[in-house]
Design an enzyme around this catalytic site. Structure first.
Site, short mmCIF file in Angstrom:
data_model
loop_
_atom_site.label_atom_id
_atom_site.label_comp_id
_atom_site.label_asym_id
_atom_site.label_seq_id
_atom_site.Cartn_x
_atom_site.Cartn_y
_atom_site.Cartn_z
N THR A 217 0.82 -1.21 0.00
CA THR A 217 0.00 0.00 0.00
C THR A 217 0.85 1.26 0.00
O THR A 217 0.67 2.15 -0.84
CB THR A 217 -0.93 0.01 1.23
OG1 THR A 217 -1.78 -1.14 1.17
CG2 THR A 217 -1.79 1.26 1.26
N LYS B 213 7.31 1.99 11.57
CA LYS B 213 7.36 2.38 12.98
C LYS B 213 7.93 1.29 13.87
O LYS B 213 8.62 1.58 14.86
CB LYS B 213 5.97 2.78 13.47
CG LYS B 213 4.88 1.76 13.15
CD LYS B 213 3.50 2.34 13.38
CE LYS B 213 2.43 1.45 12.76
NZ LYS B 213 2.39 1.59 11.29
N GLU C 31 9.73 10.43 8.94
CA GLU C 31 8.56 11.27 9.20
C GLU C 31 7.26 10.49 9.16
O GLU C 31 6.35 10.73 9.96
CB GLU C 31 8.51 12.42 8.18
CG GLU C 31 7.36 13.39 8.37
CD GLU C 31 7.46 14.19 9.66
OE1 GLU C 31 6.62 13.96 10.56
OE2 GLU C 31 8.38 15.02 9.76
N VAL D 89 5.21 7.92 12.40
CA VAL D 89 4.37 8.24 13.56
C VAL D 89 2.98 8.69 13.15
O VAL D 89 1.98 8.08 13.53
CB VAL D 89 5.03 9.31 14.45
CG1 VAL D 89 4.07 9.76 15.55
CG2 VAL D 89 6.31 8.76 15.06
N GLY E 88 1.71 9.15 9.91
CA GLY E 88 1.31 9.02 8.51
C GLY E 88 1.57 10.31 7.77
O GLY E 88 2.71 10.76 7.64
N ILE F 264 0.67 13.27 8.76
CA ILE F 264 0.76 14.42 9.67
C ILE F 264 2.22 14.77 9.93
O ILE F 264 2.97 13.93 10.43
CB ILE F 264 0.08 14.12 11.02
CG1 ILE F 264 -1.36 13.65 10.83
CG2 ILE F 264 0.12 15.34 11.93
CD1 ILE F 264 -2.01 13.14 12.09
N GLY G 261 -12.12 -1.66 5.80
CA GLY G 261 -10.70 -1.71 5.49
C GLY G 261 -9.82 -0.94 6.45
O GLY G 261 -8.62 -0.76 6.21
N ASP H 241 0.44 -0.76 18.19
CA ASP H 241 0.78 0.21 17.15
C ASP H 241 1.06 1.58 17.77
O ASP H 241 2.05 2.24 17.46
CB ASP H 241 -0.36 0.28 16.13
CG ASP H 241 -0.13 1.35 15.07
OD1 ASP H 241 0.66 1.12 14.15
OD2 ASP H 241 -0.75 2.44 15.18
N LYS I 158 4.73 4.16 18.27
CA LYS I 158 4.79 5.59 17.94
C LYS I 158 5.17 6.42 19.17
O LYS I 158 5.89 7.41 19.06
CB LYS I 158 3.45 6.03 17.37
CG LYS I 158 3.11 5.33 16.05
CD LYS I 158 1.70 5.60 15.60
CE LYS I 158 1.37 4.83 14.33
NZ LYS I 158 -0.02 5.01 13.88
#
Length: 405
Positions: free
Chosen positions: A10, A100, A124, A127, A129, A131, A182, A196, A200
């Site tokens: 992806t 990550k 970058e 953490v 995506g 942002i 999804g 997850d 981060k």
């Protein structure tokens, strides 16, 4: 400049797409730098893909190509991503990543290798995506003493909690909807149990305070125990439940870092973050509270951050960015349960009189259909250790931290 991509899932395919469609914009904003995807590493075949001629199943095709100076690692996991990244850095190639898990576990070693070999290792996208948070923390907020960080760092859990809050949907039904849309994997454990978000938190804590924090040091609690009863009680207190990663400065030698459900009052900027969106609130002594908000995951948002790092590396190919942190320590992250004071939400099989016999200052909550033998309340500030001691052998149904962000 010739670049390579490792992993064409992806994010990796999104990186190629962003480069293909935005090279003119990249050139305008970077003094003429353009990116040419010379190699894509993946074990699968992609017949008919625009970059079909660039595909390889042999990592050495990237490692041994002297013209490839920047590589995007979007494979995920620890191995072979760590082995490949280390070899690339030692070969004098800069690497950027959205991985990550790798940064949280092996970031210290990879940053050291980048420094030793005069190249860059940037992350970058690892953490938030799409942002921007890593650069703002390391550059724009560099003049601040960071007092704390609180973040909604996982879109799947935020989507589930939003559906529970707004649609009165059970956790199980909300999770099923997240999978259908999804947003959640078939095995959602990493999301709903907080792993997850934990990774981060490790990256943010390491960057903010200069010492590496490992996932094993961060106490992590997910949202699988959150019920509609909890949602309803906290609604009566003008609050919502969010899964937060929290980091607090204690002193020069210690920080607190943990992931858990938290009560966030409606006046907070974090309370209004809905569905799959993420938000990271950084509290600095000079700037106050700064909130970074946006899509924390997804193909193109994450890819945009990866490509931005690739451009940064291409612009600084002859010099290294001063960036990173030092080694951590075993007792660097404190046991916040015994040292950190905060209010707590408690739901238990008790009477109000029994609660008043245990605590000197509580706020009782109510909900529609509340059973006569059930009570919910918010305590004054105390440690979790003190809370558990005060509750004794009571039948506790849930305990949730209350945040001050």
């Amino acid at each position: 400049m010739k670049v390579a991509i490792m992993g064409y899932g992806t994010v990796g395919s999104g990186v190629a797409q962003v480069i293909d469609t935005h090279n003119d914009v990249i050139a305008k904003r970077s003094g003429g730098v353009t990116l040419d995807v010379a190699r894509i590493l993946d074990l699968r075949d992609f017949p008919g893909d625009r970059h079909e001629a660039a595909f390889t199943k042999d990592f050495n095709d990237i490692l041994n190509d002297p013209d490839i100076m920047v590589v995007a690692e979007t494979m995920g996991g620890i191995n072979p991503a760590f082995d490949f990244t280390m070899k690339l850095l030692k070969a004098g190639k800069s690497v950027v990543t959205s991985n990550k898990e790798l940064v949280a576990q092996k970031g210290l070693e990879l940053l050291a290798a980048a420094k030793e070999n005069g190249v860059n290792y940037l992350f970058e996208a690892s953490v938030g995506g799409g942002i921007p948070i890593i650069r703002p923390m390391s550059q724009c907020l560099a003049a601040n003493h960071i007092e704390g960080i609180a973040g909604i760092l996982n879109g799947t859990t935020n989507f589930i909690l939003t559906r529970m809050i707004e649609d009165d949907m059970s956790f199980e039904d909300a999770l099923s909807l997240a999978q259908k849309n999804g947003y959640a994997e078939k095995d959602p454990t990493a999301d709903i149990e907080g792993h997850d978000a934990c990774r981060k938190v490790c990256i943010l804590a390491s960057l903010a305070f200069g010492k590496h924090v490992y996932p094993s040091q961060v106490e992590t609690e997910g949202i699988s125990n959150i019920t509609l009863e909890d949602v309803s009680y906290i609604h009566s207190a003008n609050g919502v439940i969010k899964l937060l990663g929290q980091i607090k400065y204690i002193d020069e030698n210690n920080i607190a870092a943990f992931v858990s459900p938290a009560v966030v009052y409606n006046g907070s900027q974090l309370a209004s973050v809905r569905d799959v969106f993420n938000a990271i609130l950084v509290r600095g002594d000079a700037v106050g509270d700064v909130c970074f908000y946006g899509r924390g995951a997804g193909k193109l948002p994450t890819a945009s951050a990866v490509v931005a790092d690739m451009v940064d590396c291409a612009k600084h190919v002859d010099r290294r960015k001063v960036f990173g942190w030092g080694a951590g320590e075993e007792d660097y992250v404190i046991d916040h349960n015994s040292r950190l004071e905060m209010p707590f939400y408690v739901r238990a099989k008790l009477s109000e009189s029994e609660v008043l016999g245990m605590f000197s200052d509580v706020k009782f909550l109510s909900r529609k259909g509340q059973p006569s033998d059930e009570v919910a309340f918010i305590t004054d500030s105390m440690t979790r250790e003190s809370l558990i001691k005060a509750l004794g052998g009571s039948k506790v149904l849930n305990i949730i931290r209350v945040t001050n962000y």
